[in-house]
Motif scaffolding. Structure first.
Motif, PDB file in Angstrom:
ATOM      1  N   VAL A   1      39.774 117.375  26.798  1.00  0.00           N
ATOM      2  CA  VAL A   1      40.875 117.081  27.720  1.00  0.00           C
ATOM      3  C   VAL A   1      40.330 116.712  29.100  1.00  0.00           C
ATOM      4  CG1 VAL A   1      42.957 118.016  28.795  1.00  0.00           C
ATOM      5  CG2 VAL A   1      42.441 118.569  26.415  1.00  0.00           C
ATOM      6  N   VAL A   2      39.347 117.441  29.591  1.00  0.00           N
ATOM      7  CA  VAL A   2      38.772 117.155  30.909  1.00  0.00           C
ATOM      8  C   VAL A   2      38.100 115.788  30.919  1.00  0.00           C
ATOM      9  CG1 VAL A   2      37.003 117.872  32.576  1.00  0.00           C
ATOM     10  CG2 VAL A   2      38.551 119.569  31.583  1.00  0.00           C
ATOM     11  N   ARG A   3      37.361 115.456  29.876  1.00  0.00           N
ATOM     12  CA  ARG A   3      36.706 114.143  29.788  1.00  0.00           C
ATOM     13  C   ARG A   3      37.745 113.030  29.839  1.00  0.00           C
ATOM     14  NH1 ARG A   3      36.615 111.118  25.745  1.00  0.00           N
ATOM     15  NH2 ARG A   3      36.840 112.735  24.180  1.00  0.00           N
ATOM     16  N   MET A   4      38.828 113.200  29.109  1.00  0.00           N
ATOM     17  CA  MET A   4      39.879 112.184  29.090  1.00  0.00           C
ATOM     18  C   MET A   4      40.581 112.103  30.446  1.00  0.00           C
ATOM     19  SD  MET A   4      41.374 112.968  25.318  1.00  0.00           S
ATOM     20  CE  MET A   4      42.238 111.465  25.020  1.00  0.00           C
ATOM     21  N   ALA A   5      40.851 113.248  31.063  1.00  0.00           N
ATOM     22  CA  ALA A   5      41.492 113.260  32.387  1.00  0.00           C
ATOM     23  C   ALA A   5      40.613 112.546  33.403  1.00  0.00           C
ATOM     24  CB  ALA A   5      41.777 114.694  32.824  1.00  0.00           C
ATOM     25  N   ASP A   6      39.308 112.806  33.365  1.00  0.00           N
ATOM     26  CA  ASP A   6      38.386 112.139  34.285  1.00  0.00           C
ATOM     27  C   ASP A   6      38.414 110.626  34.094  1.00  0.00           C
ATOM     28  OD1 ASP A   6      37.616 114.584  35.368  1.00  0.00           O
ATOM     29  OD2 ASP A   6      35.711 114.667  34.267  1.00  0.00           O
ATOM     30  N   ALA A   7      38.439 110.176  32.851  1.00  0.00           N
ATOM     31  CA  ALA A   7      38.475 108.739  32.566  1.00  0.00           C
ATOM     32  C   ALA A   7      39.784 108.121  33.058  1.00  0.00           C
ATOM     33  CB  ALA A   7      38.289 108.487  31.067  1.00  0.00           C
ATOM     34  N   ILE A   8      40.893 108.807  32.858  1.00  0.00           N
ATOM     35  CA  ILE A   8      42.192 108.292  33.310  1.00  0.00           C
ATOM     36  C   ILE A   8      42.220 108.197  34.834  1.00  0.00           C
ATOM     37  CG2 ILE A   8      44.664 108.805  33.478  1.00  0.00           C
ATOM     38  CD1 ILE A   8      44.422 109.994  30.599  1.00  0.00           C
ATOM     39  N   VAL A   9      41.768 109.238  35.518  1.00  0.00           N
ATOM     40  CA  VAL A   9      41.746 109.222  36.984  1.00  0.00           C
ATOM     41  C   VAL A   9      40.839 108.102  37.479  1.00  0.00           C
ATOM     42  CG1 VAL A   9      41.045 110.511  39.049  1.00  0.00           C
ATOM     43  CG2 VAL A   9      42.360 111.651  37.244  1.00  0.00           C
ATOM     44  N   PHE A  10      39.676 107.960  36.889  1.00  0.00           N
ATOM     45  CA  PHE A  10      38.752 106.897  37.283  1.00  0.00           C
ATOM     46  C   PHE A  10      39.421 105.526  37.119  1.00  0.00           C
ATOM     47  CE2 PHE A  10      35.365 103.824  36.647  1.00  0.00           C
ATOM     48  CZ  PHE A  10      34.469 104.152  37.658  1.00  0.00           C
ATOM     49  N   GLY A  11      40.060 105.300  35.978  1.00  0.00           N
ATOM     50  CA  GLY A  11      40.741 104.031  35.730  1.00  0.00           C
ATOM     51  C   GLY A  11      41.875 103.775  36.700  1.00  0.00           C
ATOM     52  N   ILE A  12      42.667 104.800  36.984  1.00  0.00           N
ATOM     53  CA  ILE A  12      43.774 104.654  37.932  1.00  0.00           C
ATOM     54  C   ILE A  12      43.242 104.308  39.316  1.00  0.00           C
ATOM     55  CG2 ILE A  12      45.539 105.946  39.204  1.00  0.00           C
ATOM     56  CD1 ILE A  12      46.227 107.341  36.520  1.00  0.00           C
ATOM     57  N   LEU A  13      42.205 105.027  39.767  1.00  0.00           N
ATOM     58  CA  LEU A  13      41.640 104.748  41.091  1.00  0.00           C
ATOM     59  C   LEU A  13      41.049 103.350  41.172  1.00  0.00           C
ATOM     60  CD1 LEU A  13      39.942 108.175  41.913  1.00  0.00           C
ATOM     61  CD2 LEU A  13      42.102 107.261  42.792  1.00  0.00           C
ATOM     62  N   LEU A  14      40.411 102.927  40.113  1.00  0.00           N
ATOM     63  CA  LEU A  14      39.846 101.577  40.055  1.00  0.00           C
ATOM     64  C   LEU A  14      40.946 100.538  40.217  1.00  0.00           C
ATOM     65  CD1 LEU A  14      37.010 100.358  39.500  1.00  0.00           C
ATOM     66  CD2 LEU A  14      37.702 100.150  37.119  1.00  0.00           C
ATOM     67  N   ALA A  15      42.010 100.658  39.449  1.00  0.00           N
ATOM     68  CA  ALA A  15      43.125  99.702  39.517  1.00  0.00           C
ATOM     69  C   ALA A  15      43.842  99.785  40.857  1.00  0.00           C
ATOM     70  CB  ALA A  15      44.104  99.970  38.368  1.00  0.00           C
ATOM     71  N   TYR A  16      44.079 100.984  41.339  1.00  0.00           N
ATOM     72  CA  TYR A  16      44.773 101.189  42.618  1.00  0.00           C
ATOM     73  C   TYR A  16      44.004 100.515  43.752  1.00  0.00           C
ATOM     74  CZ  TYR A  16      46.392 103.589  46.808  1.00  0.00           C
ATOM     75  OH  TYR A  16      46.865 103.872  48.072  1.00  0.00           O
ATOM     76  N   ARG A  17      42.719 100.816  43.852  1.00  0.00           N
ATOM     77  CA  ARG A  17      41.924 100.271  44.964  1.00  0.00           C
ATOM     78  C   ARG A  17      41.775  98.760  44.853  1.00  0.00           C
ATOM     79  NH1 ARG A  17      38.988 105.546  45.025  1.00  0.00           N
ATOM     80  NH2 ARG A  17      40.116 106.635  46.672  1.00  0.00           N
ATOM     81  N   ARG A  18      41.644  98.271  43.661  1.00  0.00           N
ATOM     82  CA  ARG A  18      41.538  96.812  43.477  1.00  0.00           C
ATOM     83  C   ARG A  18      42.863  96.140  43.817  1.00  0.00           C
ATOM     84  NH1 ARG A  18      40.123  93.674  37.913  1.00  0.00           N
ATOM     85  NH2 ARG A  18      40.008  91.591  38.814  1.00  0.00           N
ATOM     86  N   TYR A  19      43.979  96.729  43.395  1.00  0.00           N
ATOM     87  CA  TYR A  19      45.293  96.131  43.629  1.00  0.00           C
ATOM     88  C   TYR A  19      45.676  96.176  45.114  1.00  0.00           C
ATOM     89  CZ  TYR A  19      50.223  95.053  43.293  1.00  0.00           C
ATOM     90  OH  TYR A  19      51.458  94.467  43.467  1.00  0.00           O
ATOM     91  N   PHE A  20      45.532  97.336  45.737  1.00  0.00           N
ATOM     92  CA  PHE A  20      45.983  97.493  47.120  1.00  0.00           C
ATOM     93  C   PHE A  20      44.956  97.039  48.157  1.00  0.00           C
ATOM     94  CE2 PHE A  20      49.024 100.397  45.095  1.00  0.00           C
ATOM     95  CZ  PHE A  20      50.191  99.949  45.681  1.00  0.00           C
ATOM     96  N   TYR A  21      43.677  97.087  47.836  1.00  0.00           N
ATOM     97  CA  TYR A  21      42.643  96.797  48.829  1.00  0.00           C
ATOM     98  C   TYR A  21      41.671  95.703  48.410  1.00  0.00           C
ATOM     99  CZ  TYR A  21      44.432 101.185  50.589  1.00  0.00           C
ATOM    100  OH  TYR A  21      45.262 102.176  51.037  1.00  0.00           O
ATOM    101  N   GLY A  22      41.815  95.194  47.204  1.00  0.00           N
ATOM    102  CA  GLY A  22      40.926  94.140  46.745  1.00  0.00           C
ATOM    103  C   GLY A  22      39.503  94.597  46.518  1.00  0.00           C
ATOM    104  N   THR A  23      39.314  95.891  46.337  1.00  0.00           N
ATOM    105  CA  THR A  23      37.982  96.422  46.106  1.00  0.00           C
ATOM    106  C   THR A  23      38.019  97.424  44.965  1.00  0.00           C
ATOM    107  OG1 THR A  23      36.122  97.620  47.057  1.00  0.00           O
ATOM    108  CG2 THR A  23      38.282  98.220  47.865  1.00  0.00           C
ATOM    109  N   ALA A  24      36.919  97.545  44.287  1.00  0.00           N
ATOM    110  CA  ALA A  24      36.854  98.481  43.170  1.00  0.00           C
ATOM    111  C   ALA A  24      35.971  99.680  43.493  1.00  0.00           C
ATOM    112  CB  ALA A  24      36.324  97.772  41.927  1.00  0.00           C
TER     113      ALA A  24
END
Length: 186
Positions: free
Chosen positions: A157-180
């Motif tokens: 569960v922790v491994r999956m949660a970490d992957a989901i958070v990483f993916g969300i942050l990647l998309a969020y920062r790329r979408y709102f700030y143009g950076t990954a």
């Protein structure tokens, strides 16, 4: 629905989520994350773990419902949806939850457009939530679904949660700030 296997799951999830955000037809001013589950059942703690991590990131224009200390679950889901509709009318809602699936898909993440239907794996009738759905298949479905959720390995569960958070942050920062660029707080 996209199934994402373990290797590079966060990066793959982030890329798909960014595509979803970029192609969303309606304008939205903010993101709302609804992280569903219970901190009392290991297999069902995926949502609260994701919510806990996201809430510590200080994301502007983003709101998190469902953390370890304040979970969103079957008993308060309806009220939470009503609150989100009232407080965040111009938002894009991303729902996160644990799920049960086939043995072959155990450990995979899924992402899809459309509402998530929480509780299906344990045969509960709950209202659908979200414009985008993210799940982690924490264990296999079967005759003993509650038992499977209770005996799921926390490390999974922790491994999956970490992957989901990483993916969300990647998309969020790329979408709102143009950076990954990612800086994960622990």
């Amino acid at each position: 629905m996209y199934y994402i296997e373990n290797n590079g799951a966060g990066i793959k999830l982030g890329a798909i989520l960014f595509d979803f955000l970029s192609s969303y037809e309606e304008n939205f001013r903010e993101l709302v994350f609804v992280c569903i589950g219970s901190d009392r059942i290991t297999g069902d703690s995926l949502g609260p773990l994701v919510g806990h991590s996201l809430s510590r990131q200080g994301l502007s224009s983003a709101y998190v419902y469902g953390t370890l200390s304040n979970p969103v679950h079957a008993l308060n889901l309806r009220e939470t949806i009503e609150e989100i509709n009232l407080r965040h009318p111009d938002s894009l809602v991303i729902a996160v939850d644990a799920s049960l699936g086939t043995r072959k898909h155990t450990g995979c993440l899924t992402i899809s457009r459309g509402a998530l239907e929480p509780g299906l794996g344990v045969k509960k009738k709950l209202p659908p939530v979200g414009d985008i759905s993210i799940t982690g298949i924490v264990n296999s479905a079967g005759n003993f679904d509650h038992f499977n959720l209770q005996t799921t390995k926390l490390s999974t569960v922790v491994r999956m949660a970490d992957a989901i958070v990483f993916g969300i942050l990647l998309a969020y920062r790329r979408y709102f700030y143009g950076t990954a660029r990612i800086s994960v707080q622990t």
